[in-house]
Design a protein around this motif. Structure first.
Motif, PDB file in Angstrom:
ATOM      1  N   TYR A   1       0.794  -1.232   0.000  1.00  0.00           N
ATOM      2  CA  TYR A   1       0.000   0.000   0.000  1.00  0.00           C
ATOM      3  C   TYR A   1       0.825   1.279   0.000  1.00  0.00           C
TER       4      TYR A   1
ATOM      5  N   PHE B   1      -9.554   7.035   1.720  1.00  0.00           N
ATOM      6  CA  PHE B   1      -8.574   7.902   1.078  1.00  0.00           C
ATOM      7  C   PHE B   1      -9.259   8.594  -0.094  1.00  0.00           C
ATOM      8  N   GLY B   2      -8.950   9.877  -0.285  1.00  0.00           N
ATOM      9  CA  GLY B   2      -9.466  10.554  -1.471  1.00  0.00           C
ATOM     10  C   GLY B   2     -10.162  11.865  -1.160  1.00  0.00           C
TER      11      GLY B   2
ATOM     12  N   THR C   1      -3.866  12.322  -6.412  1.00  0.00           N
ATOM     13  CA  THR C   1      -5.284  12.482  -6.786  1.00  0.00           C
ATOM     14  C   THR C   1      -5.425  13.681  -7.727  1.00  0.00           C
TER      15      THR C   1
ATOM     16  N   GLY D   1      -9.398   1.221  -7.376  1.00  0.00           N
ATOM     17  CA  GLY D   1      -8.894   1.821  -6.122  1.00  0.00           C
ATOM     18  C   GLY D   1      -9.629   3.139  -5.903  1.00  0.00           C
ATOM     19  N   CYS D   2     -10.960   3.051  -5.864  1.00  0.00           N
ATOM     20  CA  CYS D   2     -11.786   4.281  -5.913  1.00  0.00           C
ATOM     21  C   CYS D   2     -11.784   5.059  -4.598  1.00  0.00           C
ATOM     22  N   GLY D   3     -11.457   4.420  -3.447  1.00  0.00           N
ATOM     23  CA  GLY D   3     -11.468   5.143  -2.165  1.00  0.00           C
ATOM     24  C   GLY D   3     -12.788   5.869  -1.970  1.00  0.00           C
TER      25      GLY D   3
ATOM     26  N   ILE E   1     -13.808   9.817  -5.442  1.00  0.00           N
ATOM     27  CA  ILE E   1     -13.570  11.164  -5.995  1.00  0.00           C
ATOM     28  C   ILE E   1     -13.329  11.165  -7.511  1.00  0.00           C
ATOM     29  N   LEU E   2     -12.564  10.194  -8.022  1.00  0.00           N
ATOM     30  CA  LEU E   2     -12.228  10.225  -9.458  1.00  0.00           C
ATOM     31  C   LEU E   2     -13.433   9.822 -10.305  1.00  0.00           C
TER      32      LEU E   2
ATOM     33  N   ASP F   1     -12.834  -1.017  -4.884  1.00  0.00           N
ATOM     34  CA  ASP F   1     -11.779  -0.836  -3.880  1.00  0.00           C
ATOM     35  C   ASP F   1     -11.676  -2.080  -3.018  1.00  0.00           C
ATOM     36  N   ILE F   2     -10.474  -2.374  -2.617  1.00  0.00           N
ATOM     37  CA  ILE F   2     -10.215  -3.537  -1.764  1.00  0.00           C
ATOM     38  C   ILE F   2     -10.779  -3.287  -0.359  1.00  0.00           C
TER      39      ILE F   2
ATOM     40  N   GLY G   1     -13.474  -5.228  -3.918  1.00  0.00           N
ATOM     41  CA  GLY G   1     -12.748  -6.321  -4.561  1.00  0.00           C
ATOM     42  C   GLY G   1     -11.303  -5.957  -4.811  1.00  0.00           C
ATOM     43  N   ASN G   2     -10.536  -7.011  -5.120  1.00  0.00           N
ATOM     44  CA  ASN G   2      -9.104  -6.826  -5.342  1.00  0.00           C
ATOM     45  C   ASN G   2      -8.824  -6.913  -6.848  1.00  0.00           C
ATOM     46  N   VAL G   3      -8.381  -5.816  -7.422  1.00  0.00           N
ATOM     47  CA  VAL G   3      -8.241  -5.778  -8.883  1.00  0.00           C
ATOM     48  C   VAL G   3      -7.054  -6.580  -9.403  1.00  0.00           C
TER      49      VAL G   3
ATOM     50  N   ASN H   1      -5.505   5.158  -9.385  1.00  0.00           N
ATOM     51  CA  ASN H   1      -4.603   5.892  -8.501  1.00  0.00           C
ATOM     52  C   ASN H   1      -4.319   4.972  -7.323  1.00  0.00           C
ATOM     53  N   ILE H   2      -3.361   4.074  -7.498  1.00  0.00           N
ATOM     54  CA  ILE H   2      -3.109   3.099  -6.423  1.00  0.00           C
ATOM     55  C   ILE H   2      -1.649   3.280  -6.007  1.00  0.00           C
TER      56      ILE H   2
HETATM   57  N1  SAH Z   1      -9.142   7.025  -5.971  1.00  0.00           N
HETATM   58  C1  SAH Z   1      -8.900   7.757  -4.739  1.00  0.00           C
HETATM   59  C2  SAH Z   1      -8.199   6.880  -3.696  1.00  0.00           C
HETATM   60  C3  SAH Z   1      -6.789   6.472  -4.041  1.00  0.00           C
HETATM   61  S1  SAH Z   1      -5.936   5.638  -2.706  1.00  0.00           S
HETATM   62  C4  SAH Z   1      -8.077   8.996  -5.057  1.00  0.00           C
HETATM   63  O1  SAH Z   1      -7.667   9.138  -6.194  1.00  0.00           O
HETATM   64  O2  SAH Z   1      -7.852   9.843  -4.188  1.00  0.00           O
HETATM   65  C5  SAH Z   1      -5.758   4.026  -3.351  1.00  0.00           C
HETATM   66  C6  SAH Z   1      -6.944   3.128  -3.084  1.00  0.00           C
HETATM   67  O3  SAH Z   1      -6.658   1.881  -3.702  1.00  0.00           O
HETATM   68  C7  SAH Z   1      -7.189   2.859  -1.605  1.00  0.00           C
HETATM   69  O4  SAH Z   1      -8.526   3.206  -1.281  1.00  0.00           O
HETATM   70  C8  SAH Z   1      -6.928   1.340  -1.474  1.00  0.00           C
HETATM   71  O5  SAH Z   1      -7.806   0.713  -0.550  1.00  0.00           O
HETATM   72  C9  SAH Z   1      -7.180   0.826  -2.889  1.00  0.00           C
HETATM   73  N2  SAH Z   1      -6.471  -0.402  -3.266  1.00  0.00           N
HETATM   74  C10 SAH Z   1      -5.187  -0.761  -2.958  1.00  0.00           C
HETATM   75  N3  SAH Z   1      -4.898  -1.959  -3.507  1.00  0.00           N
HETATM   76  C11 SAH Z   1      -6.020  -2.380  -4.184  1.00  0.00           C
HETATM   77  C12 SAH Z   1      -6.344  -3.546  -4.945  1.00  0.00           C
HETATM   78  N4  SAH Z   1      -5.447  -4.534  -5.130  1.00  0.00           N
HETATM   79  N5  SAH Z   1      -7.591  -3.643  -5.485  1.00  0.00           N
HETATM   80  C13 SAH Z   1      -8.503  -2.641  -5.293  1.00  0.00           C
HETATM   81  N6  SAH Z   1      -8.248  -1.517  -4.575  1.00  0.00           N
HETATM   82  C14 SAH Z   1      -7.024  -1.381  -4.028  1.00  0.00           C
END
Ligand code: SAH
Length: 314
Positions: free
Chosen positions: A50, A148-149, A156, A177-179, A182-183, A199-200, A227-229, A250-251
């Motif tokens: 992370y 996060f976000g 971001t 990784g939508c948090g 916001i995006l 988002d995970i 879910g985990n992408v 944005n991960i």
């Molecule tokens: N999209 C928001 C948050 C980005 S932070 C922004 O742009 O501000 C990154 C996010 O990715 C976190 O919420 C985290 O939980 C998620 N994340 C991390 N690994 C992931 C994975 N393998 N699959 C899905 N989401 C994941």
């Protein structure tokens, strides 16, 4: 009036931390905060995917630390409770008075309206009625809660600026990784027809729907999933059905790199993959992986040591 609380801080030796915690729990303490340097290091190691770096200042603050914190109300009841919680715990403690509102909302004071790129203006929910929105801006109302976000992180912002250039009105987007959402929400406000966010962290799903609702966007325009992408193949297959002309991620580099090979399957023809959250020293490595996965990097954005890359299928 706000309730007042006492934060009780017990400085323990590292080797007695477990025994003291066990006694406190046996005495009925409903919640403890354990802060310990070694535990902090293990936590960092186990969650390495992370983050790419940890603030030196944070590392410094945790040096040699071994303490337990617990909370009681600052009144007669709280004092009685504290005496029973500390039965059999023979360690001196210090206490700090906290105002409940300040404690739960302390981060909000750092979150102010924010102009991004040419079009977007982000307003924290609690300032929506008072914010002075510049003419011609698209407003995005946010309450990130504990996800996060907020829009204040450089990675971001790079994505939001990229969305302004790459979103195609009337077409869908994917937000990996939508948090806080916001995006996805920014893309919808700038004309995307539909957004799917994943988002995970399961907390993100409710928060993202709440933020969409704050912007008058309902479930007909967006879908958020937990879910985990990189590990969940059936999720990726489902996302591939969308054939989005804009895929956002944005991960961090350690997730974007293993994700890269499936990105061409997610993208519509001529679509753009916009990834961010990459610390600058890893920008070239991520770009090389995208190229190896059949994508061409068409733009590189940088801000405060962070990099975002826009890439298209060759
Ligand atoms: N999209 C928001 C948050 C980005 S932070 C922004 O742009 O501000 C990154 C996010 O990715 C976190 O919420 C985290 O939980 C998620 N994340 C991390 N690994 C992931 C994975 N393998 N699959 C899905 N989401 C994941």
């Amino acid at each position: 009036m706000d309730s007042m609380w006492l934060e009780i801080i017990l400085n323990t030796r590292s080797e007695e931390l477990d025994a003291v915690s066990a006694t406190l729990i046996a005495n009925g303490v409903p919640g403890l905060v354990v802060e310990e340097e070694e535990e902090f290091r293990t936590f960092l190691e186990e969650n390495r995917q992370y983050w790419d770096y940890v603030d030196d200042e944070l590392m410094e603050q945790m040096k040699g630390v071994s303490r337990i914190k617990l909370y009681v109300t600052d009144d007669e009841d709280g004092k009685k409770q504290l005496a029973s919680y500390l039965e059999g715990v023979d360690i001196p403690y210090t206490s700090v008075r906290l105002r409940e509102y300040d404690w739960a909302h302390s981060w909000q004071k750092y979150y102010r309206p924010l102009a991004i790129g040419e079009k977007l203006y982000i307003i924290p929910e609690w300032e929506r009625d008072t914010a002075d929105v510049p003419a011609g801006c698209t407003t995005l109302v946010m309450n990130p809660g504990l996800t996060f976000g907020t829009g204040s992180h450089a990675s971001t912002q790079l994505c939001l600026e990229g969305i302004e250039s790459f979103v195609i009105p009337g077409r869908p987007v994917l937000d990996l990784g939508c948090g806080s959402g916001i995006l996805a929400i920014a893309s919808l406000l700038l004309g995307a027809s539909h957004a799917t966010g994943v988002d995970i962290d399961p907390k993100a799903v409710d928060v993202a729907y709440e933020n969409a609702a704050l912007n008058d966007l309902g479930k007909d325009r967006c879908r958020f999933l937990a879910g985990n992408v990189i590990a969940d193949r059936s999720l990726v297959e489902e996302l591939a059905q969308v054939q989005a002309p804009l895929v956002l991620a944005n991960i961090v580099a350690d997730v974007i790199i293993p994700l890269a090979p499936v990105v061409p399957r997610l993208l519509a023809e001529d679509g753009t993959f916009l990834c961010s959250g990459i610390i600058d020293k890893r920008g070239d490595e991520v770009a090389a992986t995208l190229e190896k996965s059949g994508l061409t990097v068409i733009r590189r954005f940088e801000k405060n040591g962070w990099v975002a890359l826009a890439a298209q299928v060759r």
